[in-house]
Design a protein around this motif. Structure first.
Motif, PDB file in Angstrom:
ATOM      1  N   UNK A 101      -5.978   0.932 -62.880  1.00 24.42           N
ATOM      2  CA  UNK A 101      -7.207   0.960 -62.094  1.00 24.42           C
ATOM      3  C   UNK A 101      -7.599   2.389 -61.717  1.00 24.42           C
ATOM      4  N   UNK A 102      -6.639   3.338 -61.821  1.00 26.01           N
ATOM      5  CA  UNK A 102      -6.914   4.724 -61.445  1.00 26.01           C
ATOM      6  C   UNK A 102      -7.931   5.371 -62.379  1.00 26.01           C
ATOM      7  N   UNK A 103      -7.971   4.953 -63.627  1.00 25.84           N
ATOM      8  CA  UNK A 103      -8.930   5.510 -64.574  1.00 25.84           C
ATOM      9  C   UNK A 103      -8.367   6.690 -65.348  1.00 25.84           C
ATOM     10  N   UNK A 104      -8.834   6.834 -66.597  1.00 29.64           N
ATOM     11  CA  UNK A 104      -8.326   7.877 -67.482  1.00 29.64           C
ATOM     12  C   UNK A 104      -8.592   9.279 -66.944  1.00 29.64           C
ATOM     13  N   UNK A 105      -9.745   9.469 -66.284  1.00 26.50           N
ATOM     14  CA  UNK A 105     -10.101  10.799 -65.793  1.00 26.50           C
ATOM     15  C   UNK A 105      -9.115  11.271 -64.737  1.00 26.50           C
ATOM     16  N   UNK A 106      -8.812  10.395 -63.763  1.00 25.40           N
ATOM     17  CA  UNK A 106      -7.871  10.748 -62.701  1.00 25.40           C
ATOM     18  C   UNK A 106      -6.483  10.983 -63.277  1.00 25.40           C
ATOM     19  N   UNK A 107      -6.022  10.051 -64.122  1.00 27.17           N
ATOM     20  CA  UNK A 107      -4.678  10.154 -64.689  1.00 27.17           C
ATOM     21  C   UNK A 107      -4.561  11.419 -65.540  1.00 27.17           C
ATOM     22  N   UNK A 108      -5.604  11.712 -66.320  1.00 26.98           N
ATOM     23  CA  UNK A 108      -5.588  12.909 -67.155  1.00 26.98           C
ATOM     24  C   UNK A 108      -5.433  14.176 -66.333  1.00 26.98           C
ATOM     25  N   UNK A 109      -6.205  14.286 -65.243  1.00 31.22           N
ATOM     26  CA  UNK A 109      -6.118  15.461 -64.362  1.00 31.22           C
ATOM     27  C   UNK A 109      -4.719  15.608 -63.781  1.00 31.22           C
ATOM     28  N   UNK A 110      -4.137  14.487 -63.357  1.00 37.32           N
ATOM     29  CA  UNK A 110      -2.816  14.547 -62.717  1.00 37.32           C
ATOM     30  C   UNK A 110      -1.722  14.883 -63.727  1.00 37.32           C
ATOM     31  N   UNK A 111      -1.852  14.390 -64.962  1.00 38.09           N
ATOM     32  CA  UNK A 111      -0.867  14.727 -65.992  1.00 38.09           C
ATOM     33  C   UNK A 111      -0.887  16.228 -66.258  1.00 38.09           C
ATOM     34  N   UNK A 112      -2.096  16.806 -66.387  1.00 38.37           N
ATOM     35  CA  UNK A 112      -2.203  18.244 -66.639  1.00 38.37           C
ATOM     36  C   UNK A 112      -1.696  19.033 -65.432  1.00 38.37           C
ATOM     37  N   UNK A 113      -1.977  18.542 -64.230  1.00 40.28           N
ATOM     38  CA  UNK A 113      -1.485  19.225 -63.033  1.00 40.28           C
ATOM     39  C   UNK A 113       0.038  19.202 -62.999  1.00 40.28           C
ATOM     40  N   UNK A 114       0.615  18.072 -63.408  1.00 41.20           N
ATOM     41  CA  UNK A 114       2.073  17.954 -63.463  1.00 41.20           C
ATOM     42  C   UNK A 114       2.642  18.955 -64.471  1.00 41.20           C
ATOM     43  N   UNK A 115       2.013  19.044 -65.652  1.00 39.04           N
ATOM     44  CA  UNK A 115       2.460  20.005 -66.668  1.00 39.04           C
ATOM     45  C   UNK A 115       2.327  21.429 -66.142  1.00 39.04           C
ATOM     46  N   UNK A 116       1.231  21.689 -65.423  1.00 43.43           N
ATOM     47  CA  UNK A 116       0.988  23.016 -64.854  1.00 43.43           C
ATOM     48  C   UNK A 116       2.089  23.395 -63.872  1.00 43.43           C
ATOM     49  N   UNK A 117       2.629  22.391 -63.151  1.00 45.44           N
ATOM     50  CA  UNK A 117       3.701  22.651 -62.193  1.00 45.44           C
ATOM     51  C   UNK A 117       5.049  22.841 -62.879  1.00 45.44           C
ATOM     52  N   UNK A 118       5.174  22.307 -64.096  1.00 44.73           N
ATOM     53  CA  UNK A 118       6.466  22.338 -64.803  1.00 44.73           C
ATOM     54  C   UNK A 118       6.333  23.141 -66.090  1.00 44.73           C
ATOM     55  N   UNK A 119       5.836  24.370 -65.970  1.00 42.74           N
ATOM     56  CA  UNK A 119       5.557  25.172 -67.167  1.00 42.74           C
ATOM     57  C   UNK A 119       6.805  25.465 -67.989  1.00 42.74           C
ATOM     58  N   UNK A 120       7.961  25.526 -67.346  1.00 42.68           N
ATOM     59  CA  UNK A 120       9.201  25.791 -68.069  1.00 42.68           C
ATOM     60  C   UNK A 120       9.794  24.527 -68.671  1.00 42.68           C
ATOM     61  N   UNK A 121       9.091  23.413 -68.553  1.00 40.52           N
ATOM     62  CA  UNK A 121       9.558  22.168 -69.132  1.00 40.52           C
ATOM     63  C   UNK A 121      10.154  21.216 -68.115  1.00 40.52           C
ATOM     64  N   UNK A 122      10.386  19.998 -68.559  1.00 38.28           N
ATOM     65  CA  UNK A 122      10.922  18.928 -67.708  1.00 38.28           C
ATOM     66  C   UNK A 122      12.319  18.573 -68.191  1.00 38.28           C
ATOM     67  N   UNK A 123      13.276  18.603 -67.281  1.00 35.57           N
ATOM     68  CA  UNK A 123      14.657  18.292 -67.656  1.00 35.57           C
ATOM     69  C   UNK A 123      14.925  16.786 -67.659  1.00 35.57           C
ATOM     70  N   UNK A 124      14.170  16.044 -66.847  1.00 37.55           N
ATOM     71  CA  UNK A 124      14.340  14.587 -66.832  1.00 37.55           C
ATOM     72  C   UNK A 124      13.086  13.925 -66.270  1.00 37.55           C
ATOM     73  N   UNK A 125      12.719  12.815 -66.877  1.00 39.76           N
ATOM     74  CA  UNK A 125      11.616  11.980 -66.377  1.00 39.76           C
ATOM     75  C   UNK A 125      12.255  10.767 -65.713  1.00 39.76           C
ATOM     76  N   UNK A 126      12.069  10.644 -64.408  1.00 37.05           N
ATOM     77  CA  UNK A 126      12.662   9.536 -63.654  1.00 37.05           C
ATOM     78  C   UNK A 126      11.628   8.421 -63.547  1.00 37.05           C
ATOM     79  N   UNK A 127      11.843   7.353 -64.313  1.00 38.71           N
ATOM     80  CA  UNK A 127      10.928   6.205 -64.316  1.00 38.71           C
ATOM     81  C   UNK A 127      11.404   5.242 -63.228  1.00 38.71           C
TER      82      UNK A 127
END
Length: 336
Positions: free
Chosen positions: A83-109
């Motif tokens: 329900x959040x919509x692709x636009x919101x989710x897309x922005x947050x994914x890029x923001x997350x990547x922007x915060x983790x520029x050196x990469x992600x060691x683990x994705x906790x689902x």
């Protein structure tokens, strides 16, 4: 997104080899923020019972463990809520990547033992694979929250999974080599808090080891990291310029920041477009699976009806045969 900037904290973190970055993803209400607080050992993320969720944008918090390890924890809003919509989710994914520029060691689902595993969560995980590639599963760890509820029922996580685990969740656990941990984010027991966090960090170390010590990165991470480094270098160079007024230097810095923001915007639009395509494809796939399931159920129902009809006819034939035998018996008695 606009207004994102590079600060000294990021530069310090990027040069620390011991820094581990974990990202919390999952449906709203599953307990991502509370799990983040348990890992950090402090109430850093807002966390409370709410039907609409508390985290409204990606947020990064840091901690230093007793053994000196630096850990970055990124909490995300409900990226699994369609329900959040692709636009919101897309922005947050890029923001997350922007915060983790050196990469992600683990994705906790993060899942909760208090709620049912939904078709939307299955689809969202497929979207993650579509966006980041199949290798993202090599970095996934499944965290089940609500450990107190299982304890109240005198059940273990194995008991719960043996009783409640739907096939799609079984597949997810299989994909990530059954890396899973149970969290009780409500416990006041210090020893229990420490042990569950250590169990999780041990799984993070396993993920890092199995991936050759390399965090997850792709071309988006690389592009953003290169852009961030370039911006940082340009801003430092601008500060050392001679013969320019403070106002002119501020204008240079503003223009450089705008260039980086434009880069973020372009990448965000690309992710949004890819996410929309993935969502449309998944919705179509889910619809096809639903149609196939309904057809299979209808076929099974018709087969059952046919079987019931054959059984009814057989029963009628048996009853007729019994009646015929009964009549023959009566006739024989009458003759005697």
């Amino acid at each position: 997104m606009g207004g994102s900037s590079i600060d000294d904290d990021w530069e310090l973190a990027s040069t620390t080899n011991e820094t581990k970055t974990v990202v919390l993803v999952g449906r709203t209400g599953n307990g991502k923020s509370a799990t983040g607080n348990s890992i950090l050992g402090k109430k850093a993320f807002s966390s409370r019972l709410s039907s609409s969720g508390v985290t409204s944008t990606c947020e990064l918090q840091r901690t230093v463990l007793s053994d000196g390890q630096h850990v970055n924890v990124i909490d995300t809003p409900g990226l699994f809520d369609f329900s959040a919509g692709s636009e919101f989710v897309g922005k947050e994914i890029v923001k997350c990547i922007d915060m983790a520029k050196d990469g992600i060691h683990a994705v906790l689902v993060v899942f909760s033992v208090r709620t049912r595993f939904t078709q939307e969560e299955e689809a969202a995980l497929r979207s993650l694979q579509t966006l980041f590639g199949d290798k993202i599963v090599n970095y996934m760890i499944v965290v089940f929250t609500g450990g107190d509820a299982l304890e109240d029922d005198e059940e273990t996580l194995d008991d719960y999974l043996g009783r409640e685990c739907p096939e799609p969740l079984q597949e997810i656990l299989a994909l990530c080599d059954n890396r899973r941990v149970l969290f009780d984010n409500k416990t006041k027991d210090g020893k229990k808090k420490f042990e569950q966090v250590q169990q999780l960090l041990s799984l993070v170390d396993t993920v890092i080891s199995q991936n050759g010590g390399r965090p997850y990165m792709d071309e988006l991470f690389t592009e953003l990291k290169e852009g961030a480094i370039k911006l940082s270098e340009q801003q430092k160079a601008a500060d050392s310029l001679k013969g320019y007024s403070k106002g002119e230097i501020m204008e240079f810095r503003k223009q450089m920041q705008q260039t980086y923001n434009d880069q973020l915007k372009r990448i965000t639009e690309m992710v949004e477009s890819k996410l929309k395509e993935a969502t449309t494809r998944l919705e179509q796939q889910l619809a096809e699976e639903q149609t196939a399931r309904l057809k299979a159920e209808e076929k099974a129902k018709l087969a059952q009806l046919k079987s019931d009809d054959e059984i009814r006819k057989l029963r009628e034939h048996l009853e007729m045969a019994h009646e015929e035998l009964r009549k023959r018996g009566e006739n024989r008695c009458a003759i005697l």
